[in-house]
Write a protein that holds these residues in place. Structure first.
Motif, PDB file in Angstrom:
ATOM      1  N   VAL A 135     -19.000  -5.563  23.894  1.00  0.00           N
ATOM      2  CA  VAL A 135     -18.107  -4.964  23.405  1.00  0.00           C
ATOM      3  C   VAL A 135     -18.333  -3.424  22.952  1.00  0.00           C
ATOM      4  O   VAL A 135     -17.526  -2.468  23.313  1.00  0.00           O
ATOM      5  CB  VAL A 135     -17.584  -5.542  22.060  1.00  0.00           C
ATOM      6  CG1 VAL A 135     -16.454  -4.762  21.139  1.00  0.00           C
ATOM      7  CG2 VAL A 135     -16.868  -6.955  22.444  1.00  0.00           C
ATOM      8  N   GLN A 136     -19.559  -3.102  22.468  1.00  0.00           N
ATOM      9  CA  GLN A 136     -20.010  -1.998  22.469  1.00  0.00           C
ATOM     10  C   GLN A 136     -20.126  -0.946  23.669  1.00  0.00           C
ATOM     11  O   GLN A 136     -19.801   0.184  23.773  1.00  0.00           O
ATOM     12  CB  GLN A 136     -21.402  -1.912  21.748  1.00  0.00           C
ATOM     13  CG  GLN A 136     -21.468  -2.534  20.175  1.00  0.00           C
ATOM     14  CD  GLN A 136     -22.738  -2.668  19.693  1.00  0.00           C
ATOM     15  OE1 GLN A 136     -23.725  -3.130  20.554  1.00  0.00           O
ATOM     16  NE2 GLN A 136     -23.093  -2.370  18.494  1.00  0.00           N
ATOM     17  N   LEU A 137     -20.617  -1.605  24.625  1.00  0.00           N
ATOM     18  CA  LEU A 137     -20.612  -0.867  26.068  1.00  0.00           C
ATOM     19  C   LEU A 137     -19.312  -0.581  26.527  1.00  0.00           C
ATOM     20  O   LEU A 137     -19.101   0.453  26.846  1.00  0.00           O
ATOM     21  CB  LEU A 137     -21.457  -1.852  26.998  1.00  0.00           C
ATOM     22  CG  LEU A 137     -21.893  -1.141  28.383  1.00  0.00           C
ATOM     23  CD1 LEU A 137     -22.948  -0.102  27.885  1.00  0.00           C
ATOM     24  CD2 LEU A 137     -22.663  -2.414  29.067  1.00  0.00           C
ATOM     25  N   ALA A 138     -18.383  -1.428  26.315  1.00  0.00           N
ATOM     26  CA  ALA A 138     -17.220  -1.277  27.042  1.00  0.00           C
ATOM     27  C   ALA A 138     -16.521  -0.213  26.063  1.00  0.00           C
ATOM     28  O   ALA A 138     -15.657   0.802  26.644  1.00  0.00           O
ATOM     29  CB  ALA A 138     -16.503  -2.578  26.964  1.00  0.00           C
ATOM     30  N   ARG A 139     -16.580  -0.179  24.632  1.00  0.00           N
ATOM     31  CA  ARG A 139     -15.970   1.127  23.757  1.00  0.00           C
ATOM     32  C   ARG A 139     -16.708   2.311  24.277  1.00  0.00           C
ATOM     33  O   ARG A 139     -16.133   3.388  24.364  1.00  0.00           O
ATOM     34  CB  ARG A 139     -16.183   0.763  22.374  1.00  0.00           C
ATOM     35  CG  ARG A 139     -15.466   1.742  21.528  1.00  0.00           C
ATOM     36  CD  ARG A 139     -15.849   1.464  20.127  1.00  0.00           C
ATOM     37  NE  ARG A 139     -15.632  -0.200  19.792  1.00  0.00           N
ATOM     38  CZ  ARG A 139     -16.530  -1.008  19.090  1.00  0.00           C
ATOM     39  NH1 ARG A 139     -17.741  -0.448  18.730  1.00  0.00           N
ATOM     40  NH2 ARG A 139     -16.469  -2.295  18.834  1.00  0.00           N
ATOM     41  N   ALA A 140     -17.972   2.127  24.483  1.00  0.00           N
ATOM     42  CA  ALA A 140     -18.703   3.638  24.802  1.00  0.00           C
ATOM     43  C   ALA A 140     -18.236   4.064  26.179  1.00  0.00           C
ATOM     44  O   ALA A 140     -18.194   5.364  26.169  1.00  0.00           O
ATOM     45  CB  ALA A 140     -20.108   3.276  24.791  1.00  0.00           C
ATOM     46  N   GLN A 141     -18.218   3.248  27.153  1.00  0.00           N
ATOM     47  CA  GLN A 141     -17.649   3.707  28.502  1.00  0.00           C
ATOM     48  C   GLN A 141     -16.204   4.154  28.583  1.00  0.00           C
ATOM     49  O   GLN A 141     -15.926   5.099  29.049  1.00  0.00           O
ATOM     50  CB  GLN A 141     -17.719   2.495  29.382  1.00  0.00           C
ATOM     51  CG  GLN A 141     -19.105   2.029  29.723  1.00  0.00           C
ATOM     52  CD  GLN A 141     -19.299   0.891  30.697  1.00  0.00           C
ATOM     53  OE1 GLN A 141     -18.819  -0.071  30.406  1.00  0.00           O
ATOM     54  NE2 GLN A 141     -19.884   1.076  31.975  1.00  0.00           N
ATOM     55  N   HIS A 142     -15.253   3.565  27.697  1.00  0.00           N
ATOM     56  CA  HIS A 142     -14.049   4.035  27.619  1.00  0.00           C
ATOM     57  C   HIS A 142     -14.039   5.426  26.928  1.00  0.00           C
ATOM     58  O   HIS A 142     -13.399   6.240  27.497  1.00  0.00           O
ATOM     59  CB  HIS A 142     -12.998   3.062  26.800  1.00  0.00           C
ATOM     60  CG  HIS A 142     -11.865   3.662  26.268  1.00  0.00           C
ATOM     61  ND1 HIS A 142     -10.820   3.505  27.154  1.00  0.00           N
ATOM     62  CD2 HIS A 142     -11.152   3.981  25.143  1.00  0.00           C
ATOM     63  CE1 HIS A 142      -9.886   4.073  26.715  1.00  0.00           C
ATOM     64  NE2 HIS A 142     -10.311   4.480  25.482  1.00  0.00           N
ATOM     65  N   TRP A 143     -14.926   5.639  25.871  1.00  0.00           N
ATOM     66  CA  TRP A 143     -15.034   6.863  25.124  1.00  0.00           C
ATOM     67  C   TRP A 143     -15.685   7.967  26.071  1.00  0.00           C
ATOM     68  O   TRP A 143     -15.133   9.042  26.095  1.00  0.00           O
ATOM     69  CB  TRP A 143     -15.885   6.492  23.896  1.00  0.00           C
ATOM     70  CG  TRP A 143     -15.901   7.990  23.130  1.00  0.00           C
ATOM     71  CD1 TRP A 143     -15.053   8.381  22.208  1.00  0.00           C
ATOM     72  CD2 TRP A 143     -17.166   9.116  23.183  1.00  0.00           C
ATOM     73  NE1 TRP A 143     -15.462   9.734  21.674  1.00  0.00           N
ATOM     74  CE2 TRP A 143     -16.828   9.946  22.239  1.00  0.00           C
ATOM     75  CE3 TRP A 143     -17.952   9.293  24.034  1.00  0.00           C
ATOM     76  CZ2 TRP A 143     -17.440  10.953  22.072  1.00  0.00           C
ATOM     77  CZ3 TRP A 143     -18.818  10.417  23.839  1.00  0.00           C
ATOM     78  CH2 TRP A 143     -18.660  11.100  22.861  1.00  0.00           C
ATOM     79  N   PHE A 144     -16.567   7.549  26.970  1.00  0.00           N
ATOM     80  CA  PHE A 144     -17.175   8.450  27.775  1.00  0.00           C
ATOM     81  C   PHE A 144     -16.134   9.058  28.985  1.00  0.00           C
ATOM     82  O   PHE A 144     -15.926  10.123  29.376  1.00  0.00           O
ATOM     83  CB  PHE A 144     -18.482   7.960  28.473  1.00  0.00           C
ATOM     84  CG  PHE A 144     -19.298   8.914  28.946  1.00  0.00           C
ATOM     85  CD1 PHE A 144     -19.980   9.763  28.301  1.00  0.00           C
ATOM     86  CD2 PHE A 144     -19.186   9.177  30.745  1.00  0.00           C
ATOM     87  CE1 PHE A 144     -20.918  10.945  28.990  1.00  0.00           C
ATOM     88  CE2 PHE A 144     -19.689  10.151  31.327  1.00  0.00           C
ATOM     89  CZ  PHE A 144     -20.842  11.138  30.502  1.00  0.00           C
TER      90      PHE A 144
END
Length: 143
Positions: free
Chosen positions: A76-85
């Motif tokens: 979930v953290q990885l997906a959120r960070a990828q979305h933000w990036f």
């Protein structure tokens, strides 16, 4: 000579996941070697940028272990960070010097497969600017 190595090493370590305050080391060495400000700036900037390259590499090459228990980033953290990036883009790498968000940002840049040359250029600009500011304040306030 040891002072220069310490500035480089502390700057490199500070850019990885290891908590370290390279600005304190830089300021202490600068107080002993005020005539070496340009060299100290270069060593700190290059060291800190290379530390971020370690994060980029970890993001790029360790991602295939993301299903392992020991992997430090939850899906979930990885997906959120990828979305933000994706939303804010590669220019966010100019903020790679920021505390707390800078290290994860450089890790996500590796996950997102940002070209290394572009990554190094943007991260170096941000980190060099930060160390220039640290030296400027140190020279005016402490030396």
């Amino acid at each position: 000579m040891m002072d220069f190595f310490i500035v480089f090493a502390s700057s490199l370590l500070a850019a990885t996941v290891a908590p370290f305050a390279s600005e304190v080391v830089l300021t202490a060495v600068l107080s002993r070697q005020p005539d070496a400000a340009v060299l100290l700036w270069a060593l700190a900037s290059v060291g800190n940028t290379l530390g971020s390259v370690v994060n980029w590499w970890l993001g790029k090459y360790l991602l295939h272990y993301q299903d392992r228990r020991w992997f430090p980033v939850k899906p979930v953290q990885l997906a959120r960070a990828q979305h933000w990036f994706n939303r804010f883009g590669v220019w966010t790498l100019l903020l790679g010097w920021l505390p707390v968000v800078g290290d994860p940002l450089t890790f996500i840049a590796g996950v997102m497969r940002v070209r290394l040359a572009l990554f190094v250029t943007l991260v170096f600009i941000g980190k060099a600017g930060r160390y220039l500011t640290v030296i400027w304040f140190a020279e005016r306030l402490l030396l």
